[in-house]
Design a protein around this motif. Structure first.
Motif, short mmCIF file in Angstrom:
data_model
loop_
_atom_site.label_atom_id
_atom_site.label_comp_id
_atom_site.label_asym_id
_atom_site.label_seq_id
_atom_site.Cartn_x
_atom_site.Cartn_y
_atom_site.Cartn_z
N THR A 290 7.42 -2.37 32.52
CA THR A 290 6.31 -2.03 31.64
C THR A 290 6.77 -1.92 30.19
O THR A 290 7.97 -1.76 29.91
CB THR A 290 5.68 -0.68 32.05
OG1 THR A 290 6.63 0.36 31.79
CG2 THR A 290 5.27 -0.66 33.52
N ASP A 291 5.80 -2.00 29.29
CA ASP A 291 6.12 -1.84 27.86
C ASP A 291 6.73 -0.47 27.60
O ASP A 291 7.65 -0.35 26.78
CB ASP A 291 4.85 -2.01 27.01
CG ASP A 291 4.37 -3.45 26.96
OD1 ASP A 291 5.16 -4.36 27.30
OD2 ASP A 291 3.22 -3.67 26.56
N GLU A 292 6.25 0.54 28.30
CA GLU A 292 6.78 1.90 28.13
C GLU A 292 8.24 1.97 28.58
O GLU A 292 9.08 2.57 27.90
CB GLU A 292 5.94 2.89 28.94
CG GLU A 292 6.32 4.33 28.72
CD GLU A 292 5.38 5.26 29.47
OE1 GLU A 292 5.76 5.70 30.58
OE2 GLU A 292 4.27 5.51 28.97
N GLN A 293 8.57 1.33 29.69
CA GLN A 293 9.96 1.31 30.16
C GLN A 293 10.85 0.55 29.17
O GLN A 293 11.96 1.00 28.87
CB GLN A 293 10.05 0.66 31.54
CG GLN A 293 9.53 1.52 32.66
CD GLN A 293 9.52 0.78 33.98
OE1 GLN A 293 9.03 -0.35 34.06
NE2 GLN A 293 10.06 1.41 35.01
N LEU A 294 10.36 -0.58 28.68
CA LEU A 294 11.14 -1.34 27.71
C LEU A 294 11.41 -0.53 26.45
O LEU A 294 12.52 -0.55 25.92
CB LEU A 294 10.43 -2.65 27.37
CG LEU A 294 10.46 -3.73 28.44
CD1 LEU A 294 9.56 -4.90 28.04
CD2 LEU A 294 11.88 -4.21 28.70
N GLU A 295 10.40 0.19 25.98
CA GLU A 295 10.59 1.02 24.79
C GLU A 295 11.60 2.13 25.06
O GLU A 295 12.44 2.44 24.21
CB GLU A 295 9.26 1.60 24.32
CG GLU A 295 9.34 2.26 22.97
CD GLU A 295 9.79 1.31 21.86
OE1 GLU A 295 10.50 1.78 20.93
OE2 GLU A 295 9.47 0.12 21.89
N HIS A 296 11.54 2.71 26.26
CA HIS A 296 12.50 3.74 26.65
C HIS A 296 13.93 3.18 26.58
O HIS A 296 14.83 3.81 26.00
CB HIS A 296 12.18 4.24 28.06
CG HIS A 296 13.29 5.01 28.71
ND1 HIS A 296 13.60 6.31 28.36
CD2 HIS A 296 14.19 4.65 29.66
CE1 HIS A 296 14.64 6.71 29.08
NE2 HIS A 296 15.01 5.73 29.87
N PHE A 297 14.14 2.01 27.17
CA PHE A 297 15.48 1.42 27.18
C PHE A 297 15.91 0.95 25.79
O PHE A 297 17.08 1.06 25.43
CB PHE A 297 15.60 0.31 28.22
CG PHE A 297 15.63 0.84 29.62
CD1 PHE A 297 16.69 1.62 30.05
CD2 PHE A 297 14.60 0.58 30.51
CE1 PHE A 297 16.73 2.15 31.34
CE2 PHE A 297 14.63 1.10 31.79
CZ PHE A 297 15.69 1.88 32.22
N ARG A 298 14.98 0.46 25.00
CA ARG A 298 15.29 0.07 23.62
C ARG A 298 15.80 1.29 22.85
O ARG A 298 16.84 1.23 22.18
CB ARG A 298 14.04 -0.51 22.93
CG ARG A 298 14.33 -0.99 21.50
CD ARG A 298 13.07 -1.53 20.83
NE ARG A 298 12.69 -2.81 21.40
CZ ARG A 298 11.56 -3.05 22.06
NH1 ARG A 298 10.67 -2.11 22.25
NH2 ARG A 298 11.30 -4.25 22.54
N ASP A 299 15.09 2.41 22.97
CA ASP A 299 15.51 3.65 22.30
C ASP A 299 16.87 4.12 22.82
O ASP A 299 17.74 4.52 22.04
CB ASP A 299 14.48 4.75 22.47
CG ASP A 299 13.20 4.50 21.69
OD1 ASP A 299 13.21 3.66 20.76
OD2 ASP A 299 12.19 5.16 22.01
N LYS A 300 17.05 4.07 24.12
CA LYS A 300 18.31 4.50 24.74
C LYS A 300 19.46 3.64 24.23
O LYS A 300 20.53 4.15 23.88
CB LYS A 300 18.17 4.41 26.26
CG LYS A 300 19.32 4.97 27.04
CD LYS A 300 19.00 4.92 28.54
CE LYS A 300 20.11 5.52 29.34
NZ LYS A 300 19.82 6.85 29.82
N LEU A 301 19.26 2.32 24.18
CA LEU A 301 20.30 1.42 23.69
C LEU A 301 20.60 1.65 22.22
O LEU A 301 21.77 1.64 21.80
CB LEU A 301 19.89 -0.03 23.94
CG LEU A 301 19.98 -0.49 25.40
CD1 LEU A 301 19.12 -1.72 25.63
CD2 LEU A 301 21.43 -0.75 25.78
N ARG A 302 19.59 1.88 21.43
CA ARG A 302 19.81 2.14 20.00
C ARG A 302 20.59 3.44 19.79
O ARG A 302 21.47 3.50 18.93
CB ARG A 302 18.48 2.19 19.27
CG ARG A 302 17.87 0.81 19.08
CD ARG A 302 16.54 0.88 18.38
NE ARG A 302 15.99 -0.45 18.18
CZ ARG A 302 14.72 -0.70 17.98
NH1 ARG A 302 13.84 0.30 17.93
NH2 ARG A 302 14.29 -1.93 17.81
N ARG A 303 20.27 4.47 20.57
CA ARG A 303 21.02 5.74 20.47
C ARG A 303 22.47 5.52 20.88
O ARG A 303 23.39 6.02 20.25
CB ARG A 303 20.37 6.82 21.32
CG ARG A 303 19.11 7.41 20.75
CD ARG A 303 18.63 8.65 21.50
NE ARG A 303 18.53 8.45 22.93
CZ ARG A 303 17.45 8.01 23.58
NH1 ARG A 303 16.35 7.71 22.91
NH2 ARG A 303 17.45 7.88 24.88
#
Length: 119
Positions: free
Chosen positions: A2-15
């Protein structure tokens, strides 16, 4: 995914990338401190070993940085979360643990078994 999961992982990877950048900088600073023309031979030897360790850690972190950047690119191109070996979705639990992974659990295990032992 889902878009929400992708955003979660994008944020996690950026951190993770940001934390990694800080650790790389600290390793570089440690290596720089090892260079002191006024130090005794023993001090230079000890600092040289510390610099070698920092260089090794820095190299490993650079490889991880490359993996993180690759995962962020896969999010952008729509292939994130898909095993590069078999094409099946990668387990969300695995992505939570190692968000830059490119292989599902089964294929990662197979890859580990096929690698020669390292000394």
């Amino acid at each position: 995914m889902t878009d929400e999961q992708l955003e979660h992982f994008r944020d996690k990877l950026r951190r993770e990338r940001s934390a990694l950048d800080r650790r790389i900088l600290a390793s570089q600073e440690q290596a720089q401190r090892a260079i002191d023309p006024l130090a005794t031979t023993d001090e230079r030897d000890a600092r040289g070993e510390a610099a070698d360790d920092a260089l090794h850690v820095g190299t490993m972190r650079t490889l991880q940085e490359h993996e993180i950047d690759g995962a962020l690119q896969r999010i952008e191109d729509g292939s994130y979360g898909t095993c590069e070996e078999c094409g099946r979705p990668i387990e969300v639990e695995r992505l939570e643990a190692v968000p830059w992974t490119r292989l599902c659990e089964d294929d990662a295990r197979a890859a580990d078994r096929s690698r020669p032992p390292q000394l």
